[in-house]
Design a protein around this motif. Structure first.
Motif, short mmCIF file in Angstrom:
data_model
loop_
_atom_site.label_atom_id
_atom_site.label_comp_id
_atom_site.label_asym_id
_atom_site.label_seq_id
_atom_site.Cartn_x
_atom_site.Cartn_y
_atom_site.Cartn_z
N SER A 1 71.60 159.05 107.60
CA SER A 1 70.78 159.21 108.80
C SER A 1 69.37 158.66 108.62
CB SER A 1 70.71 160.69 109.22
OG SER A 1 70.03 161.45 108.24
N SER A 2 68.83 158.70 107.41
CA SER A 2 67.47 158.21 107.18
C SER A 2 67.46 156.87 106.44
CB SER A 2 66.66 159.22 106.37
OG SER A 2 67.13 159.28 105.03
N GLY A 3 68.57 156.53 105.79
CA GLY A 3 68.62 155.31 105.00
C GLY A 3 68.04 155.46 103.61
N LYS A 4 67.56 156.64 103.28
CA LYS A 4 67.01 156.87 101.94
C LYS A 4 68.14 157.09 100.95
CE LYS A 4 62.72 158.97 103.50
NZ LYS A 4 61.92 160.18 103.54
N ASP B 1 63.40 154.21 99.61
CA ASP B 1 63.64 153.87 101.01
C ASP B 1 63.51 152.36 101.25
OD1 ASP B 1 60.91 153.51 100.84
OD2 ASP B 1 60.41 154.96 102.40
N ASP B 2 63.58 151.58 100.20
CA ASP B 2 63.41 150.14 100.33
C ASP B 2 64.55 149.46 101.09
OD1 ASP B 2 64.72 151.02 97.94
OD2 ASP B 2 64.74 148.97 97.20
N LEU B 3 65.71 150.09 101.19
CA LEU B 3 66.83 149.51 101.93
C LEU B 3 67.14 150.28 103.21
CD1 LEU B 3 69.24 148.81 98.94
CD2 LEU B 3 67.75 147.19 100.11
N ALA B 4 66.24 151.18 103.59
CA ALA B 4 66.50 152.07 104.73
C ALA B 4 66.83 151.30 106.01
CB ALA B 4 65.32 153.00 104.96
#
Length: 142
Positions: A29-32, A115-118
């Motif tokens: 949901s957040s991409g983290k 979170d670089d690929l979020a």
């Protein structure tokens, strides 16, 4: 009766995989995504499978013993990051191989947040793309 020290994965959007004993957790949901130290990976696997947190106190991780404060801090961080939540389920038994795996670890309990690929992770590659461009070009809102 509430089992206050039993946890479960917080939502269906939390997925994880173990690679050579190292857990990588992804929040869709957040991409983290989250990485753990080797001892943190072992504790994550135990907690996410329903082992009572109190059963983990006093286990040996690397050259030290997991104390209540260290474990509470780690669990609190996992709950704060919305990876785990308290559960009413009965506690599961402590896996027999966990003791040996923790003894072989070398790092203290730790979780790192990435979170670089979020932006890529939260894009729905089937429905949220520009038709002629395809993925990973995100469809612009009308």
């Amino acid at each position: 009766m509430r089992h206050a020290n039993v946890y479960t994965i917080a939502s269906k959007d939390i997925v994880f995989e173990s690679f050579d004993g190292e857990a990588v957790v992804l929040d869709l949901s957040s991409g983290k995504y989250f990485g753990f130290s080797d001892s943190g990976s072992r504790i994550w696997q135990a907690l996410s499978s329903g082992v009572d947190a109190q059963a983990l106190i006093g286990l040996t991780a690397g050259a030290s013993t997991i104390g209540p404060a260290e474990l509470d801090g780690f669990v609190s961080q996992l709950v704060e990051l919305r990876l785990l939540t308290r559960s009413d389920a009965p506690a599961q038994p402590l896996p027999g191989d966990l003791l040996a795996a923790l003894a072989a670890t070398s790092e203290p309990l730790n979780v790192s947040v990435h979170d670089d690929l979020a932006d890529l992770i939260i894009v729905d590659p089937i429905h949220e793309v520009e038709e002629p461009l395809g993925w990973p070009a995100v469809k612009q809102a009308s």
